[in-house]
Design an enzyme around this catalytic site. Structure first.
Site, PDB file in Angstrom:
ATOM      1  N   ASP A 257       0.853  -1.186   0.000  1.00  0.00           N
ATOM      2  CA  ASP A 257       0.000   0.000   0.000  1.00  0.00           C
ATOM      3  C   ASP A 257       0.897   1.248   0.000  1.00  0.00           C
ATOM      4  O   ASP A 257       1.789   1.375   0.847  1.00  0.00           O
ATOM      5  CB  ASP A 257      -0.898  -0.009   1.246  1.00  0.00           C
ATOM      6  CG  ASP A 257      -1.909   1.107   1.237  1.00  0.00           C
ATOM      7  OD1 ASP A 257      -3.061   0.855   0.868  1.00  0.00           O
ATOM      8  OD2 ASP A 257      -1.544   2.242   1.627  1.00  0.00           O
ATOM      9  N   ILE A 258       0.656   2.146  -0.959  1.00  0.00           N
ATOM     10  CA  ILE A 258       1.469   3.365  -1.061  1.00  0.00           C
ATOM     11  C   ILE A 258       1.226   4.239   0.172  1.00  0.00           C
ATOM     12  O   ILE A 258       0.080   4.518   0.546  1.00  0.00           O
ATOM     13  CB  ILE A 258       1.117   4.139  -2.339  1.00  0.00           C
ATOM     14  CG1 ILE A 258       1.397   3.274  -3.568  1.00  0.00           C
ATOM     15  CG2 ILE A 258       1.916   5.444  -2.416  1.00  0.00           C
ATOM     16  CD1 ILE A 258       0.967   3.903  -4.880  1.00  0.00           C
ATOM     17  N   GLU A 300      -4.934   2.461  -3.832  1.00  0.00           N
ATOM     18  CA  GLU A 300      -3.473   2.507  -3.897  1.00  0.00           C
ATOM     19  C   GLU A 300      -2.850   1.212  -3.394  1.00  0.00           C
ATOM     20  O   GLU A 300      -1.681   1.168  -3.012  1.00  0.00           O
ATOM     21  CB  GLU A 300      -2.940   3.688  -3.088  1.00  0.00           C
ATOM     22  CG  GLU A 300      -3.237   3.622  -1.604  1.00  0.00           C
ATOM     23  CD  GLU A 300      -4.550   4.289  -1.204  1.00  0.00           C
ATOM     24  OE1 GLU A 300      -4.644   4.736  -0.045  1.00  0.00           O
ATOM     25  OE2 GLU A 300      -5.466   4.367  -2.047  1.00  0.00           O
TER      26      GLU A 300
END
Length: 386
Positions: A257-258, A300
């Site tokens: 996950d960004i 994301e």
């Protein structure tokens, strides 16, 4: 750089040209127009004139929508603006209202994603079943034509033999010849009909093949990043789990996950956020192969599957990608400004340690959020506590 190309081909070109003319009008480059109200420029009192006024206002509203949101002049954006302003597509209307309330602006990348999701939703099991029914129908027709063609050829051969016998036995040569000519004409016409039907059948089959391929692509790929989507990943997970068990191989799963992605969007805009998603997807794609699957899980978040790798080995691979990303100096292409460090956090779990693969997914997800709680920009391996 915009997420959607402003060019179009084929039948869409005319619409793009019209939109381009609108752009000139919005920028003040169009010819001078009468500033009087539209109602004064048309003869009032008729339904036709009222329709002209309504359409002109709608065109103005669509042009304003595209201009205010700085959207590319493409048929896709025009269609979304039209659906939103007229309310003809409730799903689009609700989605636009929601994104405007949340972000205050609609972007090219957001429209691209929404349209792709809508098209994927349209590929229902019923739609695929209908396509397959058409394929079966087409195959049945083809088989029938082949049988009919063979039967006609057989009948023609038998008729020729009969006429040959009649001729050999001293029959009227002129009459036999006339019958042979008629038989041949009939066979030629029948052959033409079959060839025409076969060509039509071939065209239909090709169209169905194209539709099925489009359906498969829409149903299994993320339109923005080009990666497989969650649906495709779940299919890969089932297949790889079976292979891993049969061949006695380890199988690891990971979530990534960004970090602070909302801040990236808020600071640099959603188009830049879309480019970051594509960039991270590209880095993850470098480690993918026929034994390593990478997909966009949503938003994301990305998901990875490693057959033949333990959780620790998969963690090392993901961590190399994390280091690569963290060491990059990314630049906002819109204004040339250097962006803050872009990183991601990840969690990895051993699929075979859990009774069900969904439990392994949850474990990797827990490890991901534990990595975020401990400072982000790191990869953790899940520990089975069941």
């Amino acid at each position: 750089m915009n997420a959607l190309s402003s060019s179009s081909a084929g039948p869409q070109q005319g619409l793009t040209d019209r939109l381009t003319r609108w752009a000139r009008g919005l920028s003040g480059k169009a010819e001078a127009a009468d500033d009087s109200p539209p109602e004064q420029r048309v003869r009032a009192g008729t339904a036709a004139n009222r329709e002209v006024v309504r359409r002109r206002k709608l065109y103005d509203d669509i042009g304003d929508f595209l201009f205010v949101h700085d959207l590319d002049l493409t048929p896709v954006n025009f269609s979304v603006a039209l659906d939103y302003l007229t309310g003809t597509n409730i799903g689009i209307e609700k989605a636009v209202k929601a994104v405007m309330m949340e972000r205050g602006q609609v972007t090219n990348g957001w429209i691209e994603t929404v349209i792709a999701e809508q098209r994927a939703d349209e590929i229902t099991p019923e739609a695929l079943a209908a396509m397959l029914d058409k394929v079966e129908e087409s195959l049945s027709l083809f088989t029938g034509l082949m049988h009919e063609s063979r039967s006609s050829a057989k009948d023609y051969g038998a008729a020729l033999q009969e006429q040959a016998k009649d001729l050999a036995s001293g029959g009227d040569a002129e009459a036999v010849l006339a019958r042979l000519v008629n038989l041949t004409r009939s066979m030629v016409e029948k052959t033409r009909q079959v060839e025409t039907q076969l060509r039509d059948n071939q065209k239909q089959t090709q169209a169905l093949k194209s539709s099925l391929e489009s359906a498969r692509q829409a149903a299994e790929h993320d339109f923005l990043t080009g990666l497989p989507n969650r649906r495709a990943f779940e299919g890969a997970l089932r297949e790889e789990l079976t292979l891993a068990r049969e061949q006695g191989e380890p199988l690891a799963i990971g979530f990534c996950d960004i970090d602070h992605f909302k801040i990236i969007n808020d600071t640099h805009g959603h188009d830049t956020g879309d480019r970051v998603l594509k960039f991270v997807a590209g880095l993850l794609t470098k480690i993918s192969n026929d034994r390593c699957h990478v997909a966009r899980h949503g938003g994301e978040e990305f998901v990875m599957l490693f057959r033949g790798k333990t959780a620790a080995e998969a963690c090392a691979l993901v961590d190399k990608v994390r280091e690569d990303l963290a060491g990059r100096s990314l630049v906002n292409r819109v204004n040339g400004e250097k962006m803050e460090q872009v990183t991601f956090s990840a969690g990895v779990a051993d699929v075979l340690e859990y009774e069900h693969p969904r439990a392994a997914l949850r474990a990797a997800d827990r490890a991901l959020y534990l990595a975020k709680e401990h400072g982000r920009n790191r990869v953790y391996v899940a520990v089975d506590t069941d």
